[in-house]
Each structure stands twice: as structure tokens, then as C-alpha cells.
Design an enzyme around this catalytic site. Sequence first.
Site, PDB file in Angstrom:
ATOM      1  N   CYS A 131      -2.355  -5.896  -9.078  1.00 43.21           N
ATOM      2  CA  CYS A 131      -2.711  -5.689  -7.666  1.00 43.21           C
ATOM      3  C   CYS A 131      -1.474  -5.635  -6.771  1.00 43.21           C
ATOM      4  CB  CYS A 131      -3.660  -6.783  -7.193  1.00 43.21           C
ATOM      5  SG  CYS A 131      -5.264  -6.713  -8.001  1.00 43.21           S
TER       6      CYS A 131
ATOM      7  N   ASP B  76     -12.232   3.036   6.248  1.00 36.43           N
ATOM      8  CA  ASP B  76     -12.544   4.008   5.199  1.00 36.43           C
ATOM      9  C   ASP B  76     -11.418   5.024   5.013  1.00 36.43           C
ATOM     10  OD1 ASP B  76     -14.219   5.092   3.183  1.00 36.43           O
ATOM     11  OD2 ASP B  76     -14.916   6.638   4.567  1.00 36.43           O
TER      12      ASP B  76
ATOM     13  N   HIS C  97      -3.152   0.486  -4.731  1.00 36.57           N
ATOM     14  CA  HIS C  97      -4.289   0.804  -5.582  1.00 36.57           C
ATOM     15  C   HIS C  97      -5.538   0.730  -4.714  1.00 36.57           C
ATOM     16  CE1 HIS C  97      -4.442  -3.586  -5.615  1.00 36.57           C
ATOM     17  NE2 HIS C  97      -5.717  -3.480  -5.959  1.00 36.57           N
TER      18      HIS C  97
ATOM     19  N   HIS D 126      -4.877  -0.807  -1.082  1.00 35.58           N
ATOM     20  CA  HIS D 126      -4.113  -1.960  -0.610  1.00 35.58           C
ATOM     21  C   HIS D 126      -3.123  -2.388  -1.687  1.00 35.58           C
ATOM     22  CE1 HIS D 126      -6.827  -5.437  -2.337  1.00 35.58           C
ATOM     23  NE2 HIS D 126      -6.741  -4.428  -3.166  1.00 35.58           N
TER      24      HIS D 126
END
Length: 135
Positions: free
Chosen positions: A34, A80, A40, A15
Amino acid sequence: MKVTVSRKAHFNAAHRLYRPDWSDEKNNQIFGKCNNPNFHGHNYELIVSVTGDIDSETGYVMDVKVLKDIIVEEVEIPFDHRNLNLDVPEFKELNPTAENIVVVIWNKIVKRLPQNLTLEVILYETPRNFVTYKG
């Protein structure tokens, strides 16, 4: 007598935390690393807990196999090995912070549960950072 039954699960996802309406400077100030434009990833750990009365016939609060299947269908399959920003419709307009992810997961699972059960979801983004949502 209320009892809580829990199931652990995990998923791996990428994300980026950012707001398109903010400048690069402000995004970097608020979200730091982030905000990497190339995204990442995290190895998310999940604990899903349902609380309710023990059924006198089965001895269960809820069949854990049923809970496992709900988690697989509502969380593991859609999240996932995905990029949450790009691949998961719930995050097209919603910043995929741990706080927002846990609420999305809770909303997806609660729809599948009998109304007599209460739900709590704990999401670990790292081994030390986690969020909890109870609805």
C-alpha cells in the site's frame, strides 16, 4: 420509534499509505504494498445510514433523495476518480487509510444532516475489508 434509513454509494480512488517523516524501510514495513510510490486504487463501497424518528406527516426518517444528493456532493464528486493524497484537501496532511477516509466522510455528511438524526458510515475498501464510524 427509531428507524434507520441507508443508502449505498461507491467511488473509485487511488491513494498511497505512507508517512513522509518515516524512512522508506519503515513505510514499507508498516504499509507494505500500500506504500507504492506510484499509488494504487480501490473500488470503494459506502453505506450511509441515518437513524431517527419517523416523521408523522411524511412517513420518512429522511428523504432518501436528499441523502443521495448529500452523498453525491460530499463524497462522490470530490473523491471519485481522484488521487486522495494529491487531489483531496482533507488528505494533504492526513494518511488516507480506510479509517481516516471513513471519518472524513462522516464529518462531511454529518454537517448536512438535521441534528435529530444520528449517522453511521461503513466504508468497504475491498469486499472483505471495511471500517465503520458512528461519530
